[in-house]
Write an enzyme that holds these catalytic residues in place. Structure first.
Site, mmCIF file in Angstrom:
data_model
loop_
_atom_site.group_PDB
_atom_site.id
_atom_site.type_symbol
_atom_site.label_atom_id
_atom_site.label_comp_id
_atom_site.label_asym_id
_atom_site.label_seq_id
_atom_site.Cartn_x
_atom_site.Cartn_y
_atom_site.Cartn_z
ATOM 1 N N ARG A 123 -2.426 -5.727 -3.673
ATOM 2 C CA ARG A 123 -0.741 -5.483 -3.957
ATOM 3 C C ARG A 123 -0.914 -7.277 -2.234
ATOM 4 O O ARG A 123 -1.358 -6.526 -1.004
ATOM 5 C CB ARG A 123 -0.330 -4.454 -3.544
ATOM 6 C CG ARG A 123 0.138 -4.029 -4.591
ATOM 7 C CD ARG A 123 0.598 -2.591 -4.809
ATOM 8 N NE ARG A 123 1.815 -2.714 -3.433
ATOM 9 C CZ ARG A 123 3.051 -1.442 -3.628
ATOM 10 N NH1 ARG A 123 2.257 -0.202 -4.387
ATOM 11 N NH2 ARG A 123 3.428 -1.713 -2.563
ATOM 12 N N LYS B 164 4.406 8.822 -5.022
ATOM 13 C CA LYS B 164 5.923 8.179 -5.470
ATOM 14 C C LYS B 164 5.754 8.247 -6.883
ATOM 15 O O LYS B 164 5.880 8.444 -8.156
ATOM 16 C CB LYS B 164 7.283 7.289 -5.003
ATOM 17 C CG LYS B 164 7.663 7.533 -3.754
ATOM 18 C CD LYS B 164 8.840 7.265 -3.117
ATOM 19 C CE LYS B 164 8.028 5.975 -2.937
ATOM 20 N NZ LYS B 164 6.908 5.390 -1.509
ATOM 21 N N ARG C 95 -6.444 1.988 -0.742
ATOM 22 C CA ARG C 95 -5.909 1.019 -1.987
ATOM 23 C C ARG C 95 -6.200 -0.581 -1.381
ATOM 24 O O ARG C 95 -6.561 -0.818 -2.802
ATOM 25 C CB ARG C 95 -4.650 1.070 -1.785
ATOM 26 C CG ARG C 95 -3.688 0.593 -3.404
ATOM 27 C CD ARG C 95 -2.889 1.485 -3.927
ATOM 28 N NE ARG C 95 -1.978 0.792 -2.624
ATOM 29 C CZ ARG C 95 -0.614 0.524 -3.158
ATOM 30 N NH1 ARG C 95 -0.263 1.435 -3.808
ATOM 31 N NH2 ARG C 95 0.526 0.341 -2.381
ATOM 32 N N ARG D 23 6.452 -1.561 6.903
ATOM 33 C CA ARG D 23 7.344 -0.929 5.231
ATOM 34 C C ARG D 23 7.387 -0.076 6.029
ATOM 35 O O ARG D 23 8.289 1.508 5.640
ATOM 36 C CB ARG D 23 6.186 -1.162 4.192
ATOM 37 C CG ARG D 23 6.024 -1.910 3.677
ATOM 38 C CD ARG D 23 4.894 -1.981 2.506
ATOM 39 N NE ARG D 23 4.877 -1.171 1.839
ATOM 40 C CZ ARG D 23 3.282 -1.024 0.915
ATOM 41 N NH1 ARG D 23 2.798 -1.365 1.421
ATOM 42 N NH2 ARG D 23 3.561 0.434 0.648
HETATM 43 P P1 AP5 Z 1 1.657 6.071 -4.570
HETATM 44 O O1 AP5 Z 1 1.865 7.111 -5.837
HETATM 45 O O2 AP5 Z 1 1.298 4.873 -5.205
HETATM 46 O O3 AP5 Z 1 2.178 5.806 -3.749
HETATM 47 P P2 AP5 Z 1 3.723 5.265 -2.945
HETATM 48 O O4 AP5 Z 1 5.006 5.989 -2.416
HETATM 49 O O5 AP5 Z 1 4.223 4.782 -4.698
HETATM 50 O O6 AP5 Z 1 3.328 4.165 -2.823
HETATM 51 P P3 AP5 Z 1 3.826 2.388 -2.865
HETATM 52 O O7 AP5 Z 1 3.244 1.895 -1.966
HETATM 53 O O8 AP5 Z 1 3.402 2.143 -4.249
HETATM 54 O O9 AP5 Z 1 4.782 2.634 -1.967
HETATM 55 P P4 AP5 Z 1 5.920 0.944 -1.727
HETATM 56 O O10 AP5 Z 1 7.311 2.713 -1.990
HETATM 57 O O11 AP5 Z 1 5.678 0.901 -0.695
HETATM 58 O O12 AP5 Z 1 6.358 0.749 -2.926
HETATM 59 P P5 AP5 Z 1 7.235 0.322 -3.635
HETATM 60 O O13 AP5 Z 1 6.135 -0.367 -4.897
HETATM 61 O O14 AP5 Z 1 8.300 0.713 -4.399
HETATM 62 O O15 AP5 Z 1 0.038 6.170 -3.900
HETATM 63 C C1 AP5 Z 1 0.065 4.902 -2.967
HETATM 64 C C2 AP5 Z 1 -2.147 5.299 -2.363
HETATM 65 O O16 AP5 Z 1 -2.265 6.324 -2.093
HETATM 66 C C3 AP5 Z 1 -2.708 4.875 -4.325
HETATM 67 O O17 AP5 Z 1 -4.499 4.766 -4.100
HETATM 68 C C4 AP5 Z 1 -2.742 6.551 -5.065
HETATM 69 O O18 AP5 Z 1 -4.258 6.584 -5.789
HETATM 70 C C5 AP5 Z 1 -3.329 7.321 -3.293
HETATM 71 N N1 AP5 Z 1 -3.123 8.445 -3.864
HETATM 72 C C6 AP5 Z 1 -1.496 9.204 -3.722
HETATM 73 N N2 AP5 Z 1 -1.440 10.600 -3.811
HETATM 74 C C7 AP5 Z 1 -2.831 10.957 -3.807
HETATM 75 C C8 AP5 Z 1 -3.798 12.143 -3.321
HETATM 76 N N3 AP5 Z 1 -2.483 13.529 -3.515
HETATM 77 N N4 AP5 Z 1 -3.871 12.207 -2.609
HETATM 78 C C9 AP5 Z 1 -5.065 10.880 -1.969
HETATM 79 N N5 AP5 Z 1 -4.420 9.709 -2.119
HETATM 80 C C10 AP5 Z 1 -3.136 9.827 -3.221
HETATM 81 O O19 AP5 Z 1 8.254 -0.860 -3.570
HETATM 82 C C11 AP5 Z 1 7.531 -2.254 -2.773
HETATM 83 C C12 AP5 Z 1 8.802 -3.242 -2.337
HETATM 84 O O20 AP5 Z 1 9.363 -3.793 -2.804
HETATM 85 C C13 AP5 Z 1 9.743 -2.372 -0.625
HETATM 86 O O21 AP5 Z 1 8.952 -2.664 0.234
HETATM 87 C C14 AP5 Z 1 10.051 -3.511 -0.766
HETATM 88 O O22 AP5 Z 1 10.329 -4.639 -0.586
HETATM 89 C C15 AP5 Z 1 10.381 -3.638 -1.739
HETATM 90 N N6 AP5 Z 1 11.565 -2.614 -2.974
HETATM 91 C C16 AP5 Z 1 11.522 -1.567 -3.844
HETATM 92 N N7 AP5 Z 1 12.542 -1.277 -4.117
HETATM 93 C C17 AP5 Z 1 13.211 -1.381 -3.525
HETATM 94 C C18 AP5 Z 1 14.870 -0.775 -2.699
HETATM 95 N N8 AP5 Z 1 15.312 -0.038 -3.826
HETATM 96 N N9 AP5 Z 1 15.382 -2.175 -2.181
HETATM 97 C C19 AP5 Z 1 14.674 -2.713 -1.899
HETATM 98 N N10 AP5 Z 1 13.408 -3.221 -1.942
HETATM 99 C C20 AP5 Z 1 12.738 -2.792 -2.080
#
Ligand code: AP5
Length: 192
Positions: A133, A13, A127, A144
């Site tokens: 992180r 994402k 990662r 998660r």
């Molecule tokens: P990346 O692009 O970072 O993927 P992502 O889906 O954004 O993954 P995240 O781990 O950031 O998502 P998340 O939903 O757990 O975290 P968030 O910060 O939203 O890619 C991941 C890795 O893969 C990277 O190293 C990238 O380089 C690699 N990659 C990407 N695409 C690739 C490809 N095509 N091929 C190979 N490699 C690739 O949330 C964190 C926490 O915040 C949550 O757990 C929760 O506690 C809280 N939170 C956030 N939003 C809310 C909400 N709305 N409500 C309640 N709690 C929330």
């Protein structure tokens, strides 16, 4: 354009959002980034969110909704936005829906990145070797994924029922995924 990107942790994402906001010229609203920044700054929201995030749980709806709606009031959001990581519960989706309906500014599309659990766990473990992180360790990564299955999957039905959901294959190189998302958006622009 008002667009939501949804998918399990590690689906890409953040990676795709950064490419998309350049193309669409709208701000990137990542709730994960906003929360991590609040933790760094030691704000009230940051202090409340810290423990939930470290355990891989969702931060309470009320806090996240308040944070997102406040960010949406800023002037750069008047031309639209891309939401990354929000909504993550049906309660959040309903609150966003009600607020957009009231303002007569409907969502254009919700893009789901569809991807195998094996691929994303591999990406997040990779990662973990290069970034620090708090939630990128095996136990929290699995927590998660389970939280996504239990609490966020129902959000997909919410948007499917409203005809807003487009599913994009999230496997393969980032550039290929981006091409698929662009194709889904152009289909939207050219109508049914
Ligand atoms: P990346 O692009 O970072 O993927 P992502 O889906 O954004 O993954 P995240 O781990 O950031 O998502 P998340 O939903 O757990 O975290 P968030 O910060 O939203 O890619 C991941 C890795 O893969 C990277 O190293 C990238 O380089 C690699 N990659 C990407 N695409 C690739 C490809 N095509 N091929 C190979 N490699 C690739 O949330 C964190 C926490 O915040 C949550 O757990 C929760 O506690 C809280 N939170 C956030 N939003 C809310 C909400 N709305 N409500 C309640 N709690 C929330």
């Amino acid at each position: 354009m008002r667009i939501v990107l949804v998918g399990p942790p590690g689906a890409g994402k953040g990676t795709q959002s950064r490419l998309l906001v350049d193309m669409l010229d709208v701000p990137h609203l990542s709730t994960g980034e906003l929360l991590r920044e609040s933790i760094r700054l030691g704000t009230e929201i940051g202090r409340a969110a810290n423990e939930y995030m470290a355990d891989g749980n969702l931060v309470p709806d009320e806090l996240v909704i308040r944070m997102v709606f406040s960010r949406m009031q800023e002037s750069d959001c008047h031309r639209g936005w891309l939401l990354d990581g929000f909504p993550r519960t049906v309660e959040q989706a309903q609150a966003l829906h009600d607020s957009l309906q009231q303002a007569d500014t409907p969502l254009d599309v919700v893009i789901e990145l569809d991807i195998d659990r094996e691929t994303i766990v591999g990406r997040l473990l990779k990662r973990a070797e290069t970034e620090s992180r708090d939630d990128d360790n095996y136990e929290t990564i699995m927590a998660r994924q389970q939280v996504y299955a239990d609490q966020t999957r129902p959000v997909l039905d919410f948007y499917r029922e409203r005809g807003l959901l487009r599913v994009v294959d999230g496997e393969g190189p980032a550039a290929d995924v981006f091409s698929r998302i662009k194709a889904a958006i152009s289909q939207l622009e050219s109508g049914p």
